[in-house]
Design a protein around this motif. Structure first.
Motif, PDB file in Angstrom:
ATOM      1  N   PRO A 219       0.743  -1.257  -0.177  1.00 56.26           N
ATOM      2  CA  PRO A 219      -0.098  -0.482   0.305  1.00 56.26           C
ATOM      3  C   PRO A 219       0.790   1.165  -0.209  1.00 56.26           C
ATOM      4  N   GLY A 220       1.744   0.955   0.482  1.00 53.78           N
ATOM      5  CA  GLY A 220       2.522   2.401   0.633  1.00 53.78           C
ATOM      6  C   GLY A 220       3.625   2.555  -0.669  1.00 53.78           C
ATOM      7  N   VAL A 221       3.379   1.959  -1.759  1.00 53.53           N
ATOM      8  CA  VAL A 221       3.750   2.054  -3.200  1.00 53.53           C
ATOM      9  C   VAL A 221       2.700   2.457  -3.751  1.00 53.53           C
ATOM     10  N   ILE A 222       1.401   1.990  -3.527  1.00 51.15           N
ATOM     11  CA  ILE A 222       0.159   3.270  -4.586  1.00 51.15           C
ATOM     12  C   ILE A 222       0.313   4.028  -3.720  1.00 51.15           C
ATOM     13  N   LEU A 223       0.167   4.269  -2.424  1.00 52.46           N
ATOM     14  CA  LEU A 223       0.054   6.432  -1.882  1.00 52.46           C
ATOM     15  C   LEU A 223       1.210   6.786  -2.865  1.00 52.46           C
ATOM     16  N   GLN A 224       2.311   6.202  -2.754  1.00 55.74           N
ATOM     17  CA  GLN A 224       3.716   6.841  -3.289  1.00 55.74           C
ATOM     18  C   GLN A 224       3.014   7.203  -4.855  1.00 55.74           C
ATOM     19  N   GLU A 225       2.578   6.636  -4.783  1.00 58.66           N
ATOM     20  CA  GLU A 225       2.555   6.845  -6.902  1.00 58.66           C
ATOM     21  C   GLU A 225       1.902   7.586  -7.364  1.00 58.66           C
ATOM     22  N   ILE A 226       0.603   7.608  -6.183  1.00 53.29           N
ATOM     23  CA  ILE A 226      -0.242   8.606  -6.143  1.00 53.29           C
ATOM     24  C   ILE A 226      -0.005  10.259  -5.329  1.00 53.29           C
ATOM     25  N   ILE A 227       0.624  10.121  -4.740  1.00 50.12           N
ATOM     26  CA  ILE A 227       1.741  11.431  -3.636  1.00 50.12           C
ATOM     27  C   ILE A 227       1.991  12.221  -5.708  1.00 50.12           C
ATOM     28  N   MET A 228       3.002  11.067  -6.020  1.00 53.16           N
ATOM     29  CA  MET A 228       4.049  11.760  -6.714  1.00 53.16           C
ATOM     30  C   MET A 228       3.113  12.886  -8.098  1.00 53.16           C
ATOM     31  N   ASP A 229       1.821  11.930  -8.410  1.00 53.93           N
ATOM     32  CA  ASP A 229       0.899  12.880  -9.296  1.00 53.93           C
ATOM     33  C   ASP A 229       0.364  14.149  -8.859  1.00 53.93           C
ATOM     34  N   ARG A 230       0.658  14.094  -7.313  1.00 55.85           N
ATOM     35  CA  ARG A 230      -0.729  15.112  -6.655  1.00 55.85           C
ATOM     36  C   ARG A 230       0.255  15.299  -6.066  1.00 55.85           C
ATOM     37  N   TYR A 231       1.616  15.959  -5.512  1.00 52.44           N
ATOM     38  CA  TYR A 231       2.356  16.571  -5.295  1.00 52.44           C
ATOM     39  C   TYR A 231       2.675  17.964  -5.032  1.00 52.44           C
ATOM     40  N   GLY A 232       2.061  18.491  -5.746  1.00 53.10           N
ATOM     41  CA  GLY A 232       1.364  20.057  -6.262  1.00 53.10           C
ATOM     42  C   GLY A 232       0.665  20.602  -5.391  1.00 53.10           C
ATOM     43  N   GLU A 233      -0.159  19.708  -4.983  1.00 54.08           N
ATOM     44  CA  GLU A 233      -1.410  20.010  -4.633  1.00 54.08           C
ATOM     45  C   GLU A 233      -1.342  19.698  -2.881  1.00 54.08           C
ATOM     46  N   LEU A 234       0.070  19.272  -2.486  1.00 54.97           N
ATOM     47  CA  LEU A 234      -0.127  18.340  -1.022  1.00 54.97           C
ATOM     48  C   LEU A 234       0.885  19.417  -0.636  1.00 54.97           C
ATOM     49  N   VAL A 235       1.958  19.872  -1.203  1.00 55.67           N
ATOM     50  CA  VAL A 235       3.602  20.803  -1.108  1.00 55.67           C
ATOM     51  C   VAL A 235       3.535  21.908  -2.409  1.00 55.67           C
ATOM     52  N   ASP A 236       2.856  23.241  -1.661  1.00 60.48           N
ATOM     53  CA  ASP A 236       2.932  24.297  -2.507  1.00 60.48           C
ATOM     54  C   ASP A 236       4.223  24.554  -2.928  1.00 60.48           C
ATOM     55  N   PRO A 237       4.665  24.227  -4.039  1.00 61.14           N
ATOM     56  CA  PRO A 237       5.883  24.791  -4.074  1.00 61.14           C
ATOM     57  C   PRO A 237       6.754  26.178  -4.055  1.00 61.14           C
ATOM     58  N   ALA A 238       5.694  26.768  -4.672  1.00 59.51           N
ATOM     59  CA  ALA A 238       5.405  28.382  -3.895  1.00 59.51           C
ATOM     60  C   ALA A 238       5.557  29.495  -3.094  1.00 59.51           C
ATOM     61  N   THR A 239       4.806  28.488  -1.782  1.00 56.97           N
ATOM     62  CA  THR A 239       5.729  28.982  -0.610  1.00 56.97           C
ATOM     63  C   THR A 239       6.207  28.290   0.345  1.00 56.97           C
ATOM     64  N   MET A 240       6.218  26.484  -0.251  1.00 60.31           N
ATOM     65  CA  MET A 240       7.192  25.472   1.181  1.00 60.31           C
ATOM     66  C   MET A 240       5.943  25.528   2.412  1.00 60.31           C
ATOM     67  N   LYS A 241       4.721  24.977   1.621  1.00 61.17           N
ATOM     68  CA  LYS A 241       3.917  24.580   2.865  1.00 61.17           C
ATOM     69  C   LYS A 241       3.330  23.090   2.299  1.00 61.17           C
ATOM     70  N   ALA A 242       3.093  23.099   3.583  1.00 58.94           N
ATOM     71  CA  ALA A 242       1.960  21.817   3.484  1.00 58.94           C
ATOM     72  C   ALA A 242       1.456  21.439   4.136  1.00 58.94           C
ATOM     73  N   LYS A 243       1.001  20.601   3.023  1.00 54.72           N
ATOM     74  CA  LYS A 243      -1.056  20.500   3.233  1.00 54.72           C
ATOM     75  C   LYS A 243      -1.006  18.472   3.848  1.00 54.72           C
ATOM     76  N   PHE A 244      -0.422  17.695   4.174  1.00 50.42           N
ATOM     77  CA  PHE A 244      -1.069  16.957   4.965  1.00 50.42           C
ATOM     78  C   PHE A 244      -2.068  16.402   6.262  1.00 50.42           C
ATOM     79  N   ASP A 245      -2.377  17.466   6.684  1.00 46.22           N
ATOM     80  CA  ASP A 245      -3.436  17.267   7.952  1.00 46.22           C
ATOM     81  C   ASP A 245      -4.994  17.635   7.082  1.00 46.22           C
ATOM     82  N   SER A 246      -5.033  17.766   5.442  1.00 45.91           N
ATOM     83  CA  SER A 246      -6.030  18.218   5.267  1.00 45.91           C
ATOM     84  C   SER A 246      -7.613  16.546   5.020  1.00 45.91           C
TER      85      SER A 246
END
Length: 448
Positions: A219-246
């Motif tokens: 399941p960790g591999v599946i999660l990582q694959e999805i995170i790679m595609d959604r990374y910009g949603e969870l870590v804003d590259p402009a502000t470097m703020k994380a959103k994993f508590d969403s």
């Protein structure tokens, strides 16, 4: 092979005489620094690599033959034959960070697996977009520009360029998909639509047998694959703020675990059993043709699911990504080298990793494989046979030329997610607690 590197993990800016002097992080000509010279009066350009690579030794020789006024000096973090031990990579990242922050590091930096978003946010790299567009020596109509377009950030900046690239797709059981009479619109499917489609294929197999899993991986591999595609949603590259508590992240954790609880997905399968879909990285053109037949007699190559509101596509994995340090005094010469990487002389080298940025080189290799397939001399995985049609080879070329799905991510962040998510998938901690732990650790890291 199903555990192939998922990440086979992973500039300059300057110019032509038409470019003016550039400030930190901007495309331009020379900086105010004096250009370094060797004892023979040649301009010195330094290139850093994680470790020695015979391919770049060959490229260095060819480059200096064509540009005798430039002395390309390759620096390697590791010495020839030296192995990577525990903690070495962290030291390498720290050393590179220090060099870029000081502005005294190498002119051209290998950025594979390094925190590029942090460097871009700190204005430590040159935006290569303008200089690339203005470089008349590049025959852009002959290049797979879709790859470089895919690497641009959301503001259109191009801060890294690869020597070559790999591809990642999903592979489906074509016979089961056809039998289930399920239409797959993989150009537009999100993860939710993929799950819905995969469940339908699984349900319609019938026969009274135990239903095959949609995927067979941790399941960790599946999660990582999805995170790679959604990374910009969870870590804003402009502000470097994380959103994993969403809620969206905890919902993602729960949806993955539910599929494992319901046996729709499995971490392991019995010998001789196959899943309905696999995710696979193709490291060579031979892989692109042969690997799908490891899994199915009638494989169907599919685009990877993507985040809601994002475009689909074949995922790009850059090989040997390079950037140019913003304070380099030899930006023009650095770009001369990076531009040389896209010459036919380099892109045709036998030791080039993965797929070429030149259409002609890929097409020629695929044509050779096609001839071998027709003659029955193309090697497939042991015990496998296949009748690869001309139509299929046309599809391979189309996939390469349309691949543009890429989302930059920080490998350290993925490592944190993998570490903490285990406790949830094993039932030791609730999703909300794990999300909070990930949020705190990632935030601490991003603020370093």
């Amino acid at each position: 092979m199903r555990k192939q590197v998922w990440v086979v993990l992973t500039c300059a800016a300057l110019a032509t005489s038409a470019c003016g002097a550039g400030g930190s992080g901007e495309a331009g000509g020379t900086s105010n620094k004096e250009k370094p010279k060797n004892k023979d009066g040649k301009t010195v350009v330094t290139l850093s690599l994680k470790q020695p690579d015979p391919f770049f030794q060959t490229v260095e020789k060819k480059f200096e033959e064509k540009y005798p006024d430039i002395d390309l000096q390759i620096q390697s973090y590791k010495q020839p034959g030296e192995k990577w031990e525990g903690g070495d990579f962290e030291k390498y990242v720290k050393t590179t960070n220090t060099a870029l922050l000081s502005g005294k590091g190498p002119d051209i930096v290998e950025l594979s697996d390094l925190p590029v978003d942090k460097y871009v946010h700190g204005k430590l790299l040159v935006n290569l977009n303008e200089v690339f567009d203005q470089d008349k020596s590049l025959k852009k109509e002959e290049m797979n520009l879709n790859i470089l377009d895919g690497l641009k950030n959301k503001d259109g900046g191009l801060y890294t360029i690869p020597t070559s690239f790999y591809l990642r797709t999903y592979i489906g059981d074509g016979d089961s998909i056809k039998k289930a009479n399920v239409k797959i619109d993989d150009a537009n499917w999100t993860w939710d639509r993929f799950e819905e489609t995969a469940r339908k294929v699984r349900e319609k197999e019938g026969g009274g047998k135990a239903k095959r899993p949609v995927f067979a991986d941790d399941p960790g591999v599946i999660l990582q694959e999805i995170i790679m595609d959604r990374y910009g949603e969870l870590v804003d590259p402009a502000t470097m703020k994380a959103k994993f508590d969403s809620n969206s992240f905890t919902d993602l954790l729960k949806s993955i675990k539910k599929m494992y609880d319901e046996k729709v997905m499995k971490s392991e399968i019995a010998e001789g059993e196959t899943a309905l879909f696999y995710s696979s990285a193709f490291l060579t053109l031979q892989d692109l043709v042969a690997v799908p037949y490891m899994y199915f007699s009638n494989p169907k190559l599919l685009q990877k699911p993507h985040a809601e509101g994002k475009k689909g596509g074949i995922r790009i994995i850059p090989a040997d990504e390079f950037g140019v340090q913003a304070k380099s005094p030899v930006k023009a010469e650095a770009w001369t080298f990076l531009s040389f990487l896209y010459s036919k002389d380099v892109q045709s080298l036998q030791d080039l990793k993965g797929f070429s940025l030149l259409k002609e080189v890929n097409d020629k290799k695929l044509d050779e494989i096609q001839k071998q397939a027709k003659a029955g001399t193309f090697e497939l995985p042991a015990g496998k046979t296949a009748n690869v049609s001309d139509e299929q080879f046309n599809l391979y070329k189309e996939l390469i030329q349309k691949a543009d799905s890429y989302s930059a991510f920080d490998i350290k962040v993925l490592s944190i997610i993998n570490d903490e998510s285990r406790a949830y998938f094993s039932g030791q901690k609730p999703a909300e607690e794990v999300a909070k732990l990930i949020q705190n650790r990632v935030t601490t890291y991003l603020n370093e």
